[in-house]
Scaffold this motif. Structure first.
Motif, PDB file in Angstrom:
ATOM      1  N   TYR A   8       0.910  -1.292   0.131  1.00 45.58           N
ATOM      2  CA  TYR A   8       0.122   0.038   0.063  1.00 45.58           C
ATOM      3  C   TYR A   8       1.025   1.060  -0.214  1.00 45.58           C
ATOM      4  O   TYR A   8       1.590   1.492   1.135  1.00 45.58           O
ATOM      5  N   LYS A  74      -2.707   3.899  -2.313  1.00 50.66           N
ATOM      6  CA  LYS A  74      -3.244   3.160  -3.149  1.00 50.66           C
ATOM      7  C   LYS A  74      -2.631   1.514  -3.027  1.00 50.66           C
ATOM      8  O   LYS A  74      -1.385   1.687  -2.739  1.00 50.66           O
ATOM      9  N   LEU A  75      -3.416   0.598  -2.920  1.00 47.62           N
ATOM     10  CA  LEU A  75      -2.907  -0.790  -3.175  1.00 47.62           C
ATOM     11  C   LEU A  75      -2.260  -0.958  -4.264  1.00 47.62           C
ATOM     12  O   LEU A  75      -2.965  -1.294  -5.289  1.00 47.62           O
ATOM     13  N   ARG A 153      -8.312  -9.840  -4.141  1.00 44.30           N
ATOM     14  CA  ARG A 153      -8.909  -9.792  -5.385  1.00 44.30           C
ATOM     15  C   ARG A 153      -7.961  -9.066  -6.513  1.00 44.30           C
ATOM     16  O   ARG A 153      -7.452  -8.246  -6.117  1.00 44.30           O
ATOM     17  N   GLN A 155      -7.617  -7.828 -10.710  1.00 46.57           N
ATOM     18  CA  GLN A 155      -8.430  -7.579 -11.583  1.00 46.57           C
ATOM     19  C   GLN A 155      -7.570  -7.151 -12.744  1.00 46.57           C
ATOM     20  O   GLN A 155      -6.346  -6.407 -12.683  1.00 46.57           O
ATOM     21  N   GLY A 178      -6.288  -3.833 -11.246  1.00 42.23           N
ATOM     22  CA  GLY A 178      -6.319  -3.360  -9.901  1.00 42.23           C
ATOM     23  C   GLY A 178      -6.213  -4.487  -9.122  1.00 42.23           C
ATOM     24  O   GLY A 178      -6.343  -5.697  -9.284  1.00 42.23           O
ATOM     25  N   LEU A 179      -6.017  -4.006  -7.686  1.00 40.94           N
ATOM     26  CA  LEU A 179      -6.016  -4.812  -6.576  1.00 40.94           C
ATOM     27  C   LEU A 179      -6.989  -4.620  -5.346  1.00 40.94           C
ATOM     28  O   LEU A 179      -7.046  -3.331  -5.134  1.00 40.94           O
ATOM     29  N   THR A 180      -7.585  -5.604  -4.676  1.00 42.10           N
ATOM     30  CA  THR A 180      -8.631  -4.991  -3.704  1.00 42.10           C
ATOM     31  C   THR A 180      -8.278  -5.994  -2.638  1.00 42.10           C
ATOM     32  O   THR A 180      -8.308  -7.422  -2.693  1.00 42.10           O
ATOM     33  N   THR A 182      -9.488  -7.328   1.462  1.00 45.92           N
ATOM     34  CA  THR A 182     -10.305  -7.034   2.509  1.00 45.92           C
ATOM     35  C   THR A 182      -9.669  -7.516   3.803  1.00 45.92           C
ATOM     36  O   THR A 182      -9.192  -8.611   3.609  1.00 45.92           O
ATOM     37  N   VAL A 191     -11.706  -2.546   3.456  1.00 50.60           N
ATOM     38  CA  VAL A 191     -11.550  -2.647   2.218  1.00 50.60           C
ATOM     39  C   VAL A 191     -10.460  -1.809   1.588  1.00 50.60           C
ATOM     40  O   VAL A 191     -10.723  -0.420   1.673  1.00 50.60           O
ATOM     41  N   ILE A 192      -9.482  -2.117   1.204  1.00 56.46           N
ATOM     42  CA  ILE A 192      -8.112  -1.419   0.780  1.00 56.46           C
ATOM     43  C   ILE A 192      -8.049  -1.527  -0.820  1.00 56.46           C
ATOM     44  O   ILE A 192      -7.960  -2.846  -1.264  1.00 56.46           O
ATOM     45  N   ARG A 193      -7.893  -0.452  -1.568  1.00 54.70           N
ATOM     46  CA  ARG A 193      -7.982  -0.476  -3.059  1.00 54.70           C
ATOM     47  C   ARG A 193      -6.891   0.230  -3.381  1.00 54.70           C
ATOM     48  O   ARG A 193      -6.352   1.345  -2.838  1.00 54.70           O
TER      49      ARG A 193
END
Length: 193
Positions: A8, A74-75, A153, A155, A178-180, A182, A191-193
């Motif tokens: 992050y 941002k993650l 997750r 993406q 992208g990455l998400t 929890t 939830v980290i994005r």
């Protein structure tokens, strides 16, 4: 292959805010102009918050993970833990994916313990960089518990070749990269994005 850690990146470590996660001082990456804060995610994984270290001179090259261009946290990346990184890289190349050259990096923990690891280029994105801790202590081992990675997750389109060549079997959602994550914390799920 396991998730070693999630990255992050932040433009300013003094403005991380309250993520509900207990963060511990990690250490400085001397010469790269960064330092980090860490949290144990359970299962041998950890969460790294990395940003500029204003007490170091400006590095001669851009900071990793696009930190110099960030305007908001941002993650940005994740690391997959491997053993015998040279073999993993050669096998991936034979399958048509080059994870990049292997480098050696180190940092000293706040308690003075030197950590040394080998890794492929630490780039932002949905494909992992590889990390091999060898005989050095793993950062998660010295971190307090309290947070838990509930889900992660990925993406992005056309990631299959790289993930397959690395031997990583994970679901990938279609869409922009992208990455998400929890993370369950004492204050609830974040939830980290």
């Amino acid at each position: 292959m396991l998730i070693d850690h999630l990255v992050y990146a932040v433009p300013d470590l003094s403005e991380v805010g309250d993520l509900g996660i207990e963060l511990t001082e990690g250490g400085r990456h001397v010469g790269r102009g960064t330092r980090n804060l860490l949290a144990n995610l359970g299962g041998g994984a950890y969460f790294e918050v990395i940003g500029p270290d204003r007490d170091q001179p400006e590095p001669g090259a851009p900071r990793p993970f696009g930190i110099d261009e960030l305007t908001a946290p941002k993650l940005v990346a994740w690391a997959a833990r491997v053993e015998d990184i040279d073999d993993v890289v050669e096998r991936a190349k034979a399958q048509g994916y080059d994870p990049g050259p292997v480098a050696v990096t180190s940092r000293r923990r706040a308690d003075g313990v030197l950590l040394e690891w080998r890794h492929t280029p630490m780039l932002a994105g949905p494909l992992p960089f590889l990390i091999d801790w060898g005989t050095t202590p793993h950062p998660a081992d010295s971190l307090p518990t309290g947070a838990e990675l509930v889900s992660f997750r990925i993406q992005g389109d056309e990631l299959g070749t790289g993930l397959q060549a690395l031997g990583i079997d994970v679901a990938v959602e279609s869409g922009p990269p992208g990455l998400t994550a929890t993370i369950r914390t004492p204050k609830g799920e974040v939830v980290i994005r």
